[in-house]
Scaffold this active site. Sequence first.
Site, PDB file in Angstrom:
ATOM      1  N   ASN A 149       3.266 -31.701 -38.802  1.00 14.68           N
ATOM      2  CA  ASN A 149       2.071 -31.118 -38.930  1.00 14.68           C
ATOM      3  C   ASN A 149       0.931 -31.250 -38.150  1.00 14.68           C
ATOM      4  OD1 ASN A 149       2.984 -33.564 -40.620  1.00 14.68           O
ATOM      5  ND2 ASN A 149       0.561 -33.535 -41.090  1.00 14.68           N
ATOM      6  N   GLN A 177       6.206 -27.290 -42.728  1.00 11.16           N
ATOM      7  CA  GLN A 177       5.404 -26.442 -41.683  1.00 11.16           C
ATOM      8  C   GLN A 177       6.386 -25.492 -41.125  1.00 11.16           C
ATOM      9  OE1 GLN A 177       2.579 -26.734 -40.894  1.00 11.16           O
ATOM     10  NE2 GLN A 177       1.568 -28.430 -41.809  1.00 11.16           N
ATOM     11  N   SER A 197       6.831 -25.775 -49.204  1.00 10.77           N
ATOM     12  CA  SER A 197       5.551 -25.562 -49.937  1.00 10.77           C
ATOM     13  C   SER A 197       4.987 -24.166 -49.878  1.00 10.77           C
ATOM     14  CB  SER A 197       4.477 -26.589 -49.791  1.00 10.77           C
ATOM     15  OG  SER A 197       3.317 -26.487 -50.310  1.00 10.77           O
ATOM     16  N   ALA A 198       4.130 -23.658 -50.893  1.00  5.12           N
ATOM     17  CA  ALA A 198       3.809 -22.251 -50.655  1.00  5.12           C
ATOM     18  C   ALA A 198       2.351 -22.129 -50.003  1.00  5.12           C
ATOM     19  CB  ALA A 198       3.416 -21.679 -52.123  1.00  5.12           C
ATOM     20  N   THR A 235       6.840 -27.376 -68.413  1.00  7.25           N
ATOM     21  CA  THR A 235       6.797 -26.212 -68.410  1.00  7.25           C
ATOM     22  C   THR A 235       6.456 -25.343 -67.184  1.00  7.25           C
ATOM     23  OG1 THR A 235       5.903 -26.504 -70.576  1.00  7.25           O
ATOM     24  CG2 THR A 235       5.419 -24.196 -69.380  1.00  7.25           C
ATOM     25  N   CYS A 323      -5.289 -34.973 -44.023  1.00  4.81           N
ATOM     26  CA  CYS A 323      -5.180 -35.856 -45.184  1.00  4.81           C
ATOM     27  C   CYS A 323      -5.685 -37.423 -44.823  1.00  4.81           C
ATOM     28  CB  CYS A 323      -3.827 -36.310 -45.789  1.00  4.81           C
ATOM     29  SG  CYS A 323      -2.643 -34.625 -45.766  1.00  4.81           S
TER      30      CYS A 323
END
Length: 392
Positions: A149, A177, A197-198, A235, A323
Amino acid sequence: MIYMDHSATSPVDPEVFEAMKPYFVDNFGNASTLYSLGRDARKAMEAAREQVASLIGAKPEEVIFTSGGTESDNIAIKGTVYRLKNKGNHIITSAIEHPAVRETCKYLEKNGFEVTYLPVYEEGIVRVSDLEDAITDKTILITIMHANNEIGTIQPIAEIGKIARENKIYFHTDAVQTIGKIPVNVEEMNVDMLSLSAHKVYGPKGIGALYVKKGVRLEPIIHGGGHEKGLRPGTENVSGIVGLGKACELAEKNLLEDAKYITNLRDKLIDGILNSIEQSYLDGHRTKRLPNNVNLRFTGIEGESLVLHLDSKGVAASTGSACSSKSLEPSHVLIALGLEHVEAHGSLRLTLGKENTEEEVDYVITAVKEVVETLRKLSPLWCAIPGAERRE
Ligand SMILES: *Cc1c(COP(=O)(O)O)cnc(C)c1O
């Protein structure tokens, strides 16, 4: 604003947003219920599972939905080693993993597991021979990211997977990535588990998936109502799942065209900056890198000041990784390339997206040049370098 931080997150594609909309107010059913409202939600979810599976060459039943890349990495890694802890306690990873993998490994090290962090050398790529040397009869998991990344380098995943198979060791890759940027195929890559990941591919935040090859069994790390084969109870986030599915469908459809367009912008940006600013350097491999990744260093400059000055010129970029940019520690990725701390603090990451244009690239080249020149005039580091006066 010119947004060049797509490896941190990307805007939601309007088509993705449109696809998601009905699942908030009208089709709000719980996908685990029996009446038609619930069944409709289930249907939408299963269609999304097919879209995700199609992008990565998997079967729909091999895809489980999670809350994102971080959770997928945790479920894969902890799920494997907790299940196999009687067989061994050794994990092999690389020195440049995303914190979602790296910190999980660090945590496991505190809990009886041993971890080998393979070096990546100057170009940011692991060597298969190092992997072979690291394998012991206690090795139960290899987890190595598809592409990094920060510096965008692409690892030889298929070869790594082949070695893992030959040694009967589970192999997980973090492909957050790479989906939508380069081809990802779980069969060709010989992986047992793959995280995605979206929000890095024009989908919403807080939703992702984990590919788990048929026959691979994991110990659940979250316990609850048994959703997603018991691996990710809770859920289902139906609207998010629909968004992830749509993002994967678009990624599959546009992959080659987008990659070609973005690679062009990338190379223009790299060459433009390297050619116009002295003592500027590219981090990572020149070609074995993501189509959208540019990571540069400028002698005598602090990455954080660079990012703040670029922001005031309307350019969103980052230094180190999003991050870790709040901490003063230099990026572990840049340190793994063999850079000194002061060099590692001077990095600038520009990550492109499909909505960026040539004009934006031209603007950014000029903006970076201006900011670097301004900051160098103020930099004691730069002025202390012999010949600095001559340069001015
Ligand atoms: C962004 C990222 C993650 C984390 O994904 P989230 O969906 O934000 O949890 C994990 N791995 C890599 C390589 C990433 O770039």
